[in-house]
Scaffold this motif. Structure first.
Motif, PDB file in Angstrom:
ATOM      1  N   GLY A 199      49.031 -48.776  31.597  1.00 13.60           N
ATOM      2  CA  GLY A 199      49.293 -47.821  30.531  1.00 13.60           C
ATOM      3  C   GLY A 199      49.692 -46.453  31.051  1.00 13.60           C
ATOM      4  N   LYS A 200      50.068 -45.587  30.076  1.00 13.31           N
ATOM      5  CA  LYS A 200      50.587 -44.258  30.433  1.00 13.31           C
ATOM      6  C   LYS A 200      49.513 -43.175  30.379  1.00 13.31           C
ATOM      7  CE  LYS A 200      55.137 -45.413  28.405  1.00 13.31           C
ATOM      8  NZ  LYS A 200      54.880 -46.465  27.408  1.00 13.31           N
ATOM      9  N   GLY A 201      48.322 -43.535  29.862  1.00 14.15           N
ATOM     10  CA  GLY A 201      47.258 -42.527  29.730  1.00 14.15           C
ATOM     11  C   GLY A 201      46.040 -42.897  30.554  1.00 14.15           C
ATOM     12  N   ARG A 202      44.838 -42.729  29.948  1.00 13.09           N
ATOM     13  CA  ARG A 202      43.590 -43.091  30.645  1.00 13.09           C
ATOM     14  C   ARG A 202      43.406 -44.593  30.514  1.00 13.09           C
ATOM     15  NH1 ARG A 202      41.081 -38.230  31.762  1.00 13.09           N
ATOM     16  NH2 ARG A 202      39.310 -39.195  32.777  1.00 13.09           N
ATOM     17  N   GLY A 203      43.711 -45.306  31.591  1.00 15.33           N
ATOM     18  CA  GLY A 203      43.748 -46.764  31.542  1.00 15.33           C
ATOM     19  C   GLY A 203      42.371 -47.413  31.520  1.00 15.33           C
ATOM     20  N   PRO A 204      42.374 -48.745  31.302  1.00 19.30           N
ATOM     21  CA  PRO A 204      41.112 -49.498  31.211  1.00 19.30           C
ATOM     22  C   PRO A 204      40.524 -49.859  32.576  1.00 19.30           C
ATOM     23  CG  PRO A 204      42.979 -50.965  30.897  1.00 19.30           C
ATOM     24  CD  PRO A 204      43.558 -49.577  31.073  1.00 19.30           C
ATOM     25  N   LEU A 205      39.335 -50.432  32.535  1.00 23.70           N
ATOM     26  CA  LEU A 205      38.609 -50.830  33.746  1.00 23.70           C
ATOM     27  C   LEU A 205      39.004 -52.241  34.176  1.00 23.70           C
ATOM     28  CD1 LEU A 205      35.034 -49.714  32.604  1.00 23.70           C
ATOM     29  CD2 LEU A 205      36.887 -48.328  33.562  1.00 23.70           C
ATOM     30  N   ASN A 206      38.677 -52.564  35.406  1.00 24.25           N
ATOM     31  CA  ASN A 206      38.928 -53.909  35.924  1.00 24.25           C
ATOM     32  C   ASN A 206      37.656 -54.738  35.774  1.00 24.25           C
ATOM     33  OD1 ASN A 206      39.657 -56.171  37.300  1.00 24.25           O
ATOM     34  ND2 ASN A 206      40.548 -55.102  39.044  1.00 24.25           N
ATOM     35  N   HIS A 207      37.543 -55.387  34.607  1.00 21.54           N
ATOM     36  CA  HIS A 207      36.302 -56.116  34.306  1.00 21.54           C
ATOM     37  C   HIS A 207      36.046 -57.278  35.247  1.00 21.54           C
ATOM     38  CE1 HIS A 207      34.858 -54.154  30.668  1.00 21.54           C
ATOM     39  NE2 HIS A 207      36.120 -53.815  30.520  1.00 21.54           N
ATOM     40  N   ALA A 208      37.106 -57.881  35.759  1.00 24.17           N
ATOM     41  CA  ALA A 208      36.947 -59.088  36.590  1.00 24.17           C
ATOM     42  C   ALA A 208      36.794 -58.729  38.059  1.00 24.17           C
ATOM     43  CB  ALA A 208      38.133 -60.010  36.374  1.00 24.17           C
ATOM     44  N   TRP A 209      36.293 -57.521  38.373  1.00 26.81           N
ATOM     45  CA  TRP A 209      36.272 -57.061  39.766  1.00 26.81           C
ATOM     46  C   TRP A 209      35.455 -57.955  40.687  1.00 26.81           C
ATOM     47  CZ3 TRP A 209      31.691 -55.463  42.182  1.00 26.81           C
ATOM     48  CH2 TRP A 209      30.608 -55.243  41.335  1.00 26.81           C
ATOM     49  N   GLN A 210      34.426 -58.602  40.139  1.00 22.54           N
ATOM     50  CA  GLN A 210      33.597 -59.447  41.017  1.00 22.54           C
ATOM     51  C   GLN A 210      34.414 -60.636  41.533  1.00 22.54           C
ATOM     52  OE1 GLN A 210      29.192 -59.081  39.299  1.00 22.54           O
ATOM     53  NE2 GLN A 210      30.694 -59.458  37.700  1.00 22.54           N
ATOM     54  N   ASN A 211      35.283 -61.203  40.677  1.00 22.28           N
ATOM     55  CA  ASN A 211      36.165 -62.308  41.092  1.00 22.28           C
ATOM     56  C   ASN A 211      37.246 -61.787  42.022  1.00 22.28           C
ATOM     57  OD1 ASN A 211      34.728 -63.704  39.226  1.00 22.28           O
ATOM     58  ND2 ASN A 211      36.206 -63.374  37.596  1.00 22.28           N
ATOM     59  N   THR A 212      37.782 -60.592  41.697  1.00 24.26           N
ATOM     60  CA  THR A 212      38.870 -60.016  42.498  1.00 24.26           C
ATOM     61  C   THR A 212      38.409 -59.842  43.930  1.00 24.26           C
ATOM     62  OG1 THR A 212      39.373 -58.734  40.554  1.00 24.26           O
ATOM     63  CG2 THR A 212      40.558 -58.144  42.549  1.00 24.26           C
ATOM     64  N   ILE A 213      37.184 -59.333  44.097  1.00 25.17           N
ATOM     65  CA  ILE A 213      36.692 -59.068  45.446  1.00 25.17           C
ATOM     66  C   ILE A 213      36.520 -60.384  46.217  1.00 25.17           C
ATOM     67  CG2 ILE A 213      34.640 -58.290  46.724  1.00 25.17           C
ATOM     68  CD1 ILE A 213      34.574 -55.935  44.752  1.00 25.17           C
ATOM     69  N   SER A 214      35.967 -61.428  45.558  1.00 26.66           N
ATOM     70  CA  SER A 214      35.748 -62.657  46.309  1.00 26.66           C
ATOM     71  C   SER A 214      37.075 -63.360  46.619  1.00 26.66           C
ATOM     72  CB  SER A 214      34.805 -63.591  45.555  1.00 26.66           C
ATOM     73  OG  SER A 214      35.378 -63.920  44.316  1.00 26.66           O
ATOM     74  N   ASP A 215      38.154 -63.055  45.866  1.00 28.44           N
ATOM     75  CA  ASP A 215      39.466 -63.645  46.135  1.00 28.44           C
ATOM     76  C   ASP A 215      40.108 -63.068  47.383  1.00 28.44           C
ATOM     77  OD1 ASP A 215      39.332 -65.221  43.990  1.00 28.44           O
ATOM     78  OD2 ASP A 215      40.718 -64.086  42.720  1.00 28.44           O
ATOM     79  N   CYS A 216      39.687 -61.857  47.771  1.00 24.14           N
ATOM     80  CA  CYS A 216      40.407 -61.164  48.844  1.00 24.14           C
ATOM     81  C   CYS A 216      40.169 -61.809  50.200  1.00 24.14           C
ATOM     82  CB  CYS A 216      39.953 -59.717  48.926  1.00 24.14           C
ATOM     83  SG  CYS A 216      40.551 -58.770  47.563  1.00 24.14           S
TER      84      CYS A 216
END
Ligand SMILES: Nc1ncnc2c1ncn2[C@@H]1O[C@H](COP(=O)(O)OP(=O)(O)OP(=O)(O)O)[C@@H](O)[C@H]1O
Ligand SMILES: Cc1ncc(COP(=O)(O)O)c(N)n1
Length: 275
Positions: free
Chosen positions: A258-275
């Motif tokens: 988005g162009k303003g104050r964007g949202p959070l990354n709710h799936a961060w726990q999965n994102t981290i284990s994917d790395c």
């Protein structure tokens, strides 16, 4: 599986409101359900329109959920007006709901009123007494306590005043004080510090202040995370600690949408284990 009901407004951009609540509940391993109080047309730049739903439709959603899958905890967010505050309070009493987390949403980050000015009295006198915890941000705590808050000492004083008017816990969120200098600790690292007032005791929950403008929906996420942890059996301080850890991870994992104050990354726990 434990179940959680969110009674809140819809955010078309998916960053706050019921959309943020349901994502949080899923990520924390609970089954999320919803009773929508209002529909907003909003995005990361602001709120363009609000339609409050009729009270009988809100009560009908709550009854339908409670008659079938009784929630282990409830998160209450945007309520729009005093009639909705009253009808939600009546539904909570009628259904004898428990583990009630009340986020007293008044104004969006973008500055749009999400609760009518004249609804504060109903919120304080009718709904607050039913809550196990309320989670005001600094401006909301100023309104509820009737005092200005410019420091951590002010947060402690305000929490005591608010807690004096009902039996539940109070969590004053310090996000609006962070980076103003008021929250600085000795090593001069700035922190996002929230104050829990519970059973006459105060306890600080501090996390790294993340230099990320994308914080749309932090309050919604924190309150639905607390409700999820209560549903799973945590006591109040533990629920707050786990909820804040989840929230901080979601801010740190940094989406840039988005162009303003964007949202959070709710799936961060999965994102981290994917790395
Ligand atoms: N930049 C940040 N880094 C880390 N934590 C933050 C940051 N901004 C806010 N928080 C935390 O997010 C939670 C919500 O904070 P805030 O005081 O902004 O409430 P709010 O105004 O209700 O949120 P919202 O922006 O969704 O309306 C608190 O736990 C606060 O400490
Ligand atoms: C439907 C709804 N509920 C709550 C908020 C507050 O969230 P924020 O302060 O991050 O805008 C919002 N913007 N929209």
């Amino acid at each position: 599986m434990k179940t959680v009901l969110t009674i809140a407004g819809s955010d078309s951009s998916g960053g706050a409101g019921i959309q943020a609540d349901l994502k949080t509940m899923t990520e924390l391993g609970t089954f999320g359900m919803s009773a929508i109080t209002a529909i907003t047309a909003q995005n990361t730049c602001g709120v363009n329109a609000v339609l409050a739903l009729p009270c009988d439709m809100i009560s009908a959603q709550i009854d339908a959920v409670c008659d079938d899958i009784f929630p282990d905890a409830v998160k209450i967010g945007m309520l729009a007006n005093s009639q909705i505050v009253e009808c939600v309070a009546a539904s909570i009493k009628k259904n004898a709901m428990k583990n009630i987390v009340l986020d007293p949403v008044m104004v969006s980050t973008s500055g749009h009123r999400l609760l009518d000015d004249d609804a504060s009295d109903a919120l304080i006198n009718v709904l607050m007494p039913l809550a196990d915890i309320i989670t005001p941000n600094i401006p909301e705590a100023e309104c509820l306590a009737g005092m200005k808050i410019a420091s951590k000492a002010d947060m402690i004083k305000a929490a005591g005043i608010i807690a004096g008017s009902f039996d539940g816990a109070v969590l004053i969120k310090g996000g609006h004080l962070a980076n103003t200098g008021a929250n600085c600790i000795e090593d001069s690292t700035n922190v996002a510090a929230d104050l829990l007032y519970h059973g006459g005791q105060t306890q600080w929950f501090e996390a790294e202040f993340v230099d990320n403008p994308n914080t749309h929906g932090t309050g919604c996420t924190l309150s639905s995370a607390i409700a999820s942890e209560l549903a799973k059996g945590a006591d109040m301080p533990e629920a707050v600690r786990k909820a804040k850890a989840y929230l901080t991870g979601a801010i740190k994992a940094g989406l840039n949408l988005g162009k303003g104050r964007g949202p959070l990354n709710h799936a961060w726990q999965n994102t981290i284990s994917d790395c």
